[in-house]
Design an enzyme around this catalytic site. Structure first.
Site, PDB file in Angstrom:
ATOM      1  N   ASN A 166    -126.581 104.227 -44.911  1.00 29.92           N
ATOM      2  CA  ASN A 166    -125.507 104.793 -44.076  1.00 29.92           C
ATOM      3  C   ASN A 166    -124.617 103.739 -43.408  1.00 29.92           C
ATOM      4  OD1 ASN A 166    -127.603 104.110 -42.336  1.00 29.92           O
ATOM      5  ND2 ASN A 166    -127.328 105.880 -41.013  1.00 29.92           N
ATOM      6  N   SER A 244    -136.128 106.090 -42.855  1.00 29.93           N
ATOM      7  CA  SER A 244    -136.773 107.303 -42.360  1.00 29.93           C
ATOM      8  C   SER A 244    -138.191 107.011 -41.830  1.00 29.93           C
ATOM      9  CB  SER A 244    -136.839 108.346 -43.470  1.00 29.93           C
ATOM     10  OG  SER A 244    -137.552 107.821 -44.556  1.00 29.93           O
ATOM     11  N   GLU A 265    -136.890 100.601 -37.369  1.00 25.02           N
ATOM     12  CA  GLU A 265    -135.785 101.408 -36.809  1.00 25.02           C
ATOM     13  C   GLU A 265    -135.777 102.692 -37.618  1.00 25.02           C
ATOM     14  OE1 GLU A 265    -133.766 100.672 -34.336  1.00 25.02           O
ATOM     15  OE2 GLU A 265    -134.142  98.541 -34.033  1.00 25.02           O
ATOM     16  N   CYS A 299    -128.350 107.628 -37.511  1.00 27.65           N
ATOM     17  CA  CYS A 299    -129.645 107.957 -36.936  1.00 27.65           C
ATOM     18  C   CYS A 299    -129.512 108.426 -35.492  1.00 27.65           C
ATOM     19  CB  CYS A 299    -130.550 106.734 -37.004  1.00 27.65           C
ATOM     20  SG  CYS A 299    -129.757 105.292 -36.318  1.00 27.65           S
ATOM     21  N   GLU A 396    -133.524 116.061 -39.408  1.00 31.45           N
ATOM     22  CA  GLU A 396    -132.357 115.200 -39.197  1.00 31.45           C
ATOM     23  C   GLU A 396    -131.221 115.772 -40.030  1.00 31.45           C
ATOM     24  OE1 GLU A 396    -133.767 111.061 -39.959  1.00 31.45           O
ATOM     25  OE2 GLU A 396    -132.151 110.576 -38.576  1.00 31.45           O
ATOM     26  N   GLU A 473    -133.166  95.843 -32.155  1.00 29.68           N
ATOM     27  CA  GLU A 473    -132.206  95.013 -32.897  1.00 29.68           C
ATOM     28  C   GLU A 473    -130.972  94.807 -32.041  1.00 29.68           C
ATOM     29  OE1 GLU A 473    -131.790  96.984 -36.797  1.00 29.68           O
ATOM     30  OE2 GLU A 473    -133.052  95.372 -37.549  1.00 29.68           O
TER      31      GLU A 473
HETATM   32  P1  NAD Z   1    -135.068 106.027 -46.519  1.00 28.64           P
HETATM   33  O1  NAD Z   1    -136.241 105.856 -45.646  1.00 28.64           O
HETATM   34  O2  NAD Z   1    -135.173 107.005 -47.639  1.00 28.64           O
HETATM   35  O3  NAD Z   1    -134.667 104.649 -47.188  1.00 28.64           O
HETATM   36  C1  NAD Z   1    -134.363 103.496 -46.449  1.00 28.64           C
HETATM   37  C2  NAD Z   1    -134.597 102.293 -47.333  1.00 28.64           C
HETATM   38  O4  NAD Z   1    -135.968 102.232 -47.647  1.00 28.64           O
HETATM   39  C3  NAD Z   1    -133.870 102.305 -48.667  1.00 28.64           C
HETATM   40  O5  NAD Z   1    -133.507 100.980 -48.995  1.00 28.64           O
HETATM   41  C4  NAD Z   1    -134.917 102.814 -49.623  1.00 28.64           C
HETATM   42  O6  NAD Z   1    -134.720 102.380 -50.948  1.00 28.64           O
HETATM   43  C5  NAD Z   1    -136.134 102.147 -49.041  1.00 28.64           C
HETATM   44  N1  NAD Z   1    -137.424 102.747 -49.382  1.00 28.64           N
HETATM   45  C6  NAD Z   1    -137.723 104.035 -49.590  1.00 28.64           C
HETATM   46  N2  NAD Z   1    -139.036 104.147 -49.878  1.00 28.64           N
HETATM   47  C7  NAD Z   1    -139.563 102.894 -49.831  1.00 28.64           C
HETATM   48  C8  NAD Z   1    -140.854 102.336 -50.015  1.00 28.64           C
HETATM   49  N3  NAD Z   1    -141.908 103.087 -50.305  1.00 28.64           N
HETATM   50  N4  NAD Z   1    -140.976 101.003 -49.883  1.00 28.64           N
HETATM   51  C9  NAD Z   1    -139.938 100.223 -49.580  1.00 28.64           C
HETATM   52  N5  NAD Z   1    -138.707 100.673 -49.386  1.00 28.64           N
HETATM   53  C10 NAD Z   1    -138.522 101.999 -49.508  1.00 28.64           C
HETATM   54  O7  NAD Z   1    -133.845 106.364 -45.565  1.00 28.64           O
HETATM   55  P2  NAD Z   1    -132.323 106.587 -45.958  1.00 28.64           P
HETATM   56  O8  NAD Z   1    -132.168 107.991 -46.465  1.00 28.64           O
HETATM   57  O9  NAD Z   1    -131.789 105.483 -46.791  1.00 28.64           O
HETATM   58  O10 NAD Z   1    -131.618 106.441 -44.529  1.00 28.64           O
HETATM   59  C11 NAD Z   1    -131.596 107.473 -43.616  1.00 28.64           C
HETATM   60  C12 NAD Z   1    -132.697 107.324 -42.593  1.00 28.64           C
HETATM   61  O11 NAD Z   1    -132.558 106.066 -41.936  1.00 28.64           O
HETATM   62  C13 NAD Z   1    -132.624 108.366 -41.505  1.00 28.64           C
HETATM   63  O12 NAD Z   1    -133.920 108.808 -41.183  1.00 28.64           O
HETATM   64  C14 NAD Z   1    -132.027 107.596 -40.335  1.00 28.64           C
HETATM   65  O13 NAD Z   1    -132.308 108.124 -39.075  1.00 28.64           O
HETATM   66  C15 NAD Z   1    -132.604 106.250 -40.529  1.00 28.64           C
HETATM   67  N6  NAD Z   1    -131.818 105.230 -39.847  1.00 28.64           N
HETATM   68  C16 NAD Z   1    -132.331 104.687 -38.706  1.00 28.64           C
HETATM   69  C17 NAD Z   1    -131.593 103.743 -38.016  1.00 28.64           C
HETATM   70  C18 NAD Z   1    -132.133 103.131 -36.750  1.00 28.64           C
HETATM   71  O14 NAD Z   1    -131.586 102.124 -36.326  1.00 28.64           O
HETATM   72  N7  NAD Z   1    -133.173 103.682 -36.146  1.00 28.64           N
HETATM   73  C19 NAD Z   1    -130.340 103.336 -38.485  1.00 28.64           C
HETATM   74  C20 NAD Z   1    -129.848 103.917 -39.655  1.00 28.64           C
HETATM   75  C21 NAD Z   1    -130.613 104.861 -40.330  1.00 28.64           C
END
Ligand code: NAD
Length: 496
Positions: A166, A244, A265, A299, A396, A473
């Site tokens: 995102n 996530s 995060e 997020c 979410e 962060e």
């Molecule tokens: P996601 O968890 O599906 O993926 C995030 C990253 O993790 C991607 O690069 C994905 O390829 C990788 N990933 C997925 N499974 C993995 C595994 N088993 N091992 C290693 N890497 C893996 O999340 P998303 O859909 O890309 O992003 C949205 C989520 O991110 C939402 O839940 C949002 O709230 C969160 N988010 C949090 C923050 C924060 O600062 N707290 C900021 C931005 C987004």
């Protein structure tokens, strides 16, 4: 390609620049791949590039290279690291057009928001160029006397950085910059939906003077195999993940094997509270920002709005008018305020959330449907009187849907706001100073925006409590995530 042709005809100059920007994205230098992964434009669904699908062996080679480069980098002076990061900041700003164009094309955010993200992402680099000079440490006397204690803050070691789609540039620099400032090498794994911005960003880091090999980028469509091999590798000492909560939980289990320092995060379910004593215009403006930044795909997006009954009708009328008036369309058009969501799965999720909420009694005030055109466009949507039982209250949303519940009292608003396992962000709108601080204190979140719909700031410690994460962060706290505290004690005999 119909869209490509239409785009070329409608705006030949921008089209040419966008093609040139895409061509500037480097291929990876690491050649061990298992085919390629297509990158799609969410505004059209069409392929705009391919990236390598790196094998696990290649990821481990990246660990070897970044580890070796990191050991040399750890010995450089703070001034050297600061100077290099200042040069990176300048390089990123110089290339802002390419970065913004690529970001809009692979992620779908409006070009205005992409430019804002380039600046925000570069600001993290500038901030950590400054923080690199303030690594910290202390000098203390033992309480009982007779010895002196010195603490140092050194680089933690090789860092694995995993980022979401995102904010493809800001989430990368928010990790890479403090890692480099602290003296760490790193392996970055961007999301496969939006890898091009990260590839270009890291190329610009190298062009600005970051030693080759120090920051490695790995792209793979087998994220679990990657993390299982890399996070459990003995050379890795840090994992920083944004994404996530379920994935974060898996990564923490992997990090447990070698007791790897972890920053998480994770997901949010931000409440937004508007009290009867709020300034109506300010609340509507703040709610628009808190809900609709990045098309609602953040997020910290306001996920559940709790509006006190005395102001509810006026707030909902004004807010709905603004939502319905948003200009939606091609994200590269400067007039457009709302682009597509990131992919077809996101559209399906949003359709389900609206259907489920209305079936359970919510009132649809505006929007609610996918646009009848190519790409993944979902209307700006307002749901009123959303019952607790609706899936949207616990999911979410990650899209342009506002979910509103009316509340009677401050106590009810706080209780409902805290009724979630997440604790990332919250927003409060009131003109009463006592209430502002009392409610902010009572909300179980890492961040609270008071009469302010925008939380992100390089100088702020960004992060959550409860299942929204561990660590922070940005700010000086963000540097500590890449440092390890050591302490030396020296016995001292009295000589004077
Ligand atoms: P996601 O968890 O599906 O993926 C995030 C990253 O993790 C991607 O690069 C994905 O390829 C990788 N990933 C997925 N499974 C993995 C595994 N088993 N091992 C290693 N890497 C893996 O999340 P998303 O859909 O890309 O992003 C949205 C989520 O991110 C939402 O839940 C949002 O709230 C969160 N988010 C949090 C923050 C924060 O600062 N707290 C900021 C931005 C987004």
């Amino acid at each position: 390609m119909a869209y490509e042709a239409a785009f070329a005809e409608a705006d030949p100059e921008l089209y040419a620049r966008s093609k040139a920007a895409l061509a500037a994205v480097p291929g990876s230098l690491l050649t061990g791949i298992d085919g390629t992964i297509p990158v799609l434009d969410p505004a059209t669904g069409e392929e705009i590039a391919t990236i390598p699908n790196h094998t696990v062996e290649t990821a481990l080679e990246a660990v070897t290279l970044a580890d070796a480069a990191g050991r040399a980098w750890a010995k450089t002076t703070p001034r050297k690291r600061s100077d290099v990061l200042h040069a990176v900041y300048a390089k990123l700003i110089e290339n802002r057009d390419d970065l913004a164009l690529i970001m809009s094309r692979e992620m779908g955010k409006t070009i205005t928001e992409s430019y804002a993200e380039v600046q925000y992402a570069a600001d993290y680099v500038r901030w950590y160029a400054e923080e690199a000079l303030r690594a910290g440490g202390s000098y203390r006397e033992s309480p009982q006397g007779g010895s002196t204690m010195v603490t140092t803050r050194g680089p933690v070691g090789l860092a694995v950085l995993i980022t979401p789609w995102n904010f493809p540039m800001a989430m990368a620099t928010r990790k890479i910059a403090p890692a480099l400032a602290a003296g760490c090498g790193c392996v970055v794994k961007p999301a496969t939906l939006t890898p091009l911005t990260t590839y270009l960003t890291v190329k610009l880091f190298e062009e600005a003077g970051v030693p080759a090999g120090l920051v490695q980028v790995i792209t793979t469509n087998n994220a679990s195999a990657f993390s299982e091999a890399v996070i459990t590798d003995d050379r890795v000492r840090k994992v920083s993940f944004t994404g996530s909560t379920p994935v974060g939980s898996t990564l923490m289990r992997l990090a447990a094997k070698n007791i790897v320092k972890s920053s998480m995060e994770l997901g949010g379910n931000a409440p937004l509270l508007v009290f009867d004593d709020a300034d109506l215009d300010r609340a509507i403006e703040g709610a628009m920002l808190a809900k609709m930044r990045n098309g609602g795909q953040t997020c910290v997006s306001a996920n559940r709005m709790f509006i006190q009954e005395g102001i509810a009708d006026d707030f909902i009328a004004g807010f709905t008018e603004k939502m319905a008036g948003l200009v939606q369309g091609n994200p590269l058009n400067r007039e457009v305020e709302l682009g597509p969501v990131v992919d077809g799965r996101a559209v399906e999720r949003l359709q389900h959330l609206v259907a489920d909420a209305t079936a359970k009694g919510a009132d649809l005030r505006t929007g609610g449907t996918k646009l009848d055109r190519a790409g993944h466009f979902f209307e700006a949507t307002v749901l009123d009187n959303v019952p607790v039982a609706a899936d949207i209250t616990t999911t979410e949303i990650f899209g342009p849907i506002a979910s509103i519940t009316r509340v009677k009292t401050q106590e009810e608003a706080i209780a409902k706001a805290n009724d979630t396992c997440f604790g990332l962000a919250a927003f409060v709108f009131t003109e009463n100073v006592d209430r502002a601080f009392n409610v902010a204190e009572a909300l179980e979140t890492g961040m609270v925006g008071i009469n302010n719909g925008l939380l992100s700031n390089v100088a702020a410690p960004f992060g959550g409590v409860k299942q929204s994460g561990i660590g922070r962060e940005g700010s000086s706290e963000g540097l500590e995530e890449y440092q390890e505290i050591r302490y030396f004690t020296m016995q001292r005999r009295e000589t004077v």
